[in-house]
Design a protein around this motif. Sequence first.
Motif, short mmCIF file in Angstrom:
data_model
loop_
_atom_site.label_atom_id
_atom_site.label_comp_id
_atom_site.label_asym_id
_atom_site.label_seq_id
_atom_site.Cartn_x
_atom_site.Cartn_y
_atom_site.Cartn_z
N ILE A 33 0.84 -1.20 0.00
CA ILE A 33 0.00 0.00 0.00
C ILE A 33 0.87 1.25 0.00
O ILE A 33 0.66 2.17 -0.80
N ASP A 34 1.85 1.29 0.89
CA ASP A 34 2.74 2.45 0.97
C ASP A 34 3.50 2.66 -0.33
O ASP A 34 3.64 3.79 -0.81
N THR A 35 3.99 1.57 -0.91
CA THR A 35 4.75 1.66 -2.16
C THR A 35 3.88 2.13 -3.30
O THR A 35 4.29 2.99 -4.10
N ILE A 36 2.67 1.61 -3.40
CA ILE A 36 1.75 2.02 -4.46
C ILE A 36 1.40 3.49 -4.32
O ILE A 36 1.42 4.24 -5.30
N ARG A 37 1.12 3.94 -3.11
CA ARG A 37 0.80 5.36 -2.90
C ARG A 37 1.98 6.24 -3.30
O ARG A 37 1.81 7.27 -3.95
N ASP A 38 3.17 5.83 -2.91
CA ASP A 38 4.36 6.61 -3.24
C ASP A 38 4.58 6.67 -4.75
O ASP A 38 4.82 7.75 -5.31
N LEU A 39 4.50 5.54 -5.41
CA LEU A 39 4.71 5.50 -6.86
C LEU A 39 3.62 6.25 -7.61
O LEU A 39 3.89 6.93 -8.61
N ILE A 66 2.81 -2.73 -8.67
CA ILE A 66 4.01 -1.97 -8.34
C ILE A 66 4.96 -1.94 -9.53
O ILE A 66 5.55 -0.91 -9.85
N ARG A 67 5.10 -3.06 -10.22
CA ARG A 67 5.97 -3.12 -11.41
C ARG A 67 5.48 -2.15 -12.48
O ARG A 67 6.27 -1.40 -13.07
N ALA A 68 4.18 -2.14 -12.73
CA ALA A 68 3.62 -1.24 -13.75
C ALA A 68 3.82 0.23 -13.35
O ALA A 68 4.19 1.06 -14.19
N LEU A 69 3.57 0.54 -12.09
CA LEU A 69 3.76 1.92 -11.64
C LEU A 69 5.23 2.33 -11.71
O LEU A 69 5.55 3.46 -12.08
N ARG A 70 6.10 1.42 -11.37
CA ARG A 70 7.54 1.71 -11.44
C ARG A 70 7.94 2.03 -12.88
O ARG A 70 8.72 2.94 -13.13
N MET A 71 7.39 1.29 -13.83
CA MET A 71 7.68 1.55 -15.24
C MET A 71 7.22 2.94 -15.63
O MET A 71 7.91 3.66 -16.36
N LEU A 72 6.06 3.35 -15.14
CA LEU A 72 5.56 4.69 -15.43
C LEU A 72 6.50 5.75 -14.87
O LEU A 72 6.79 6.74 -15.54
N VAL A 73 6.96 5.53 -13.66
CA VAL A 73 7.85 6.51 -13.02
C VAL A 73 9.20 6.54 -13.72
O VAL A 73 9.72 7.62 -14.04
N VAL A 74 9.78 5.39 -13.98
CA VAL A 74 11.11 5.32 -14.58
C VAL A 74 11.10 5.83 -16.01
O VAL A 74 11.96 6.61 -16.41
N ALA A 110 2.03 8.86 -6.52
CA ALA A 110 2.35 10.28 -6.35
C ALA A 110 3.48 10.69 -7.30
O ALA A 110 3.41 11.75 -7.95
N GLN A 111 4.52 9.86 -7.41
CA GLN A 111 5.64 10.16 -8.30
C GLN A 111 5.21 10.19 -9.76
O GLN A 111 5.74 10.97 -10.55
N ALA A 112 4.24 9.34 -10.11
CA ALA A 112 3.77 9.26 -11.50
C ALA A 112 2.68 10.28 -11.79
O ALA A 112 2.21 10.38 -12.93
N GLY A 113 2.25 11.03 -10.78
CA GLY A 113 1.19 12.01 -10.97
C GLY A 113 -0.18 11.38 -11.07
O GLY A 113 -1.08 11.93 -11.69
N LEU A 114 -0.35 10.23 -10.45
CA LEU A 114 -1.61 9.50 -10.51
C LEU A 114 -2.33 9.49 -9.16
O LEU A 114 -3.15 8.62 -8.89
N ALA A 115 -2.04 10.46 -8.32
CA ALA A 115 -2.58 10.46 -6.95
C ALA A 115 -4.10 10.42 -6.94
O ALA A 115 -4.70 9.89 -6.02
N GLY A 116 -4.75 10.95 -7.94
CA GLY A 116 -6.21 10.97 -7.97
C GLY A 116 -6.82 9.84 -8.78
O GLY A 116 -8.03 9.83 -9.01
N ASP A 117 -6.04 8.88 -9.20
CA ASP A 117 -6.53 7.77 -10.02
C ASP A 117 -7.42 6.87 -9.19
O ASP A 117 -6.98 6.15 -8.32
N ARG A 118 -8.72 6.89 -9.48
CA ARG A 118 -9.71 6.15 -8.69
C ARG A 118 -9.46 4.64 -8.76
O ARG A 118 -9.63 3.93 -7.78
N ARG A 119 -9.08 4.12 -9.91
CA ARG A 119 -8.84 2.69 -10.06
C ARG A 119 -7.70 2.24 -9.16
O ARG A 119 -7.76 1.20 -8.51
N ALA A 120 -6.64 3.05 -9.11
CA ALA A 120 -5.51 2.72 -8.24
C ALA A 120 -5.92 2.77 -6.78
O ALA A 120 -5.46 2.01 -5.96
N THR A 121 -6.82 3.68 -6.44
CA THR A 121 -7.31 3.79 -5.07
C THR A 121 -8.03 2.50 -4.68
O THR A 121 -7.89 2.03 -3.57
N ASP A 122 -8.80 1.93 -5.58
CA ASP A 122 -9.50 0.69 -5.28
C ASP A 122 -8.51 -0.43 -4.94
O ASP A 122 -8.78 -1.24 -4.06
N VAL A 123 -7.39 -0.46 -5.59
CA VAL A 123 -6.36 -1.46 -5.31
C VAL A 123 -5.84 -1.28 -3.89
O VAL A 123 -5.67 -2.24 -3.15
#
Length: 102
Positions: free
Chosen positions: A34-40, A85-93, A42-55
Amino acid sequence: MSKTTGFIAELVRAANEVEKLEPYEVSRLFDRSIDTIRDLRAQAGLAGDRRATDVVIDLGIASARVRDLSLEEIRDTLIDAASIIRALRMLVVEGGSGYPRP
């Protein structure tokens, strides 16, 4: 290996050895996810993504009721967390949308 990549590997390893894990260990992995997903997010600019919130909500529920989950449910949730987490990391990187570039 980055901290995030190491955590992804830890989640996959845990999923492969789920029968050896204590409930508190599983709960801790879910909470770290949860912490890692929230952090990633935020880094990817997806803090308001409702689908990610459901996860995040689903992982929180799984963490709270880990003793009620079957080994298969725990395994699936760990793999799902690693995939997200892998998908979000790809977005950030890559700094992109996650879609292949033309």
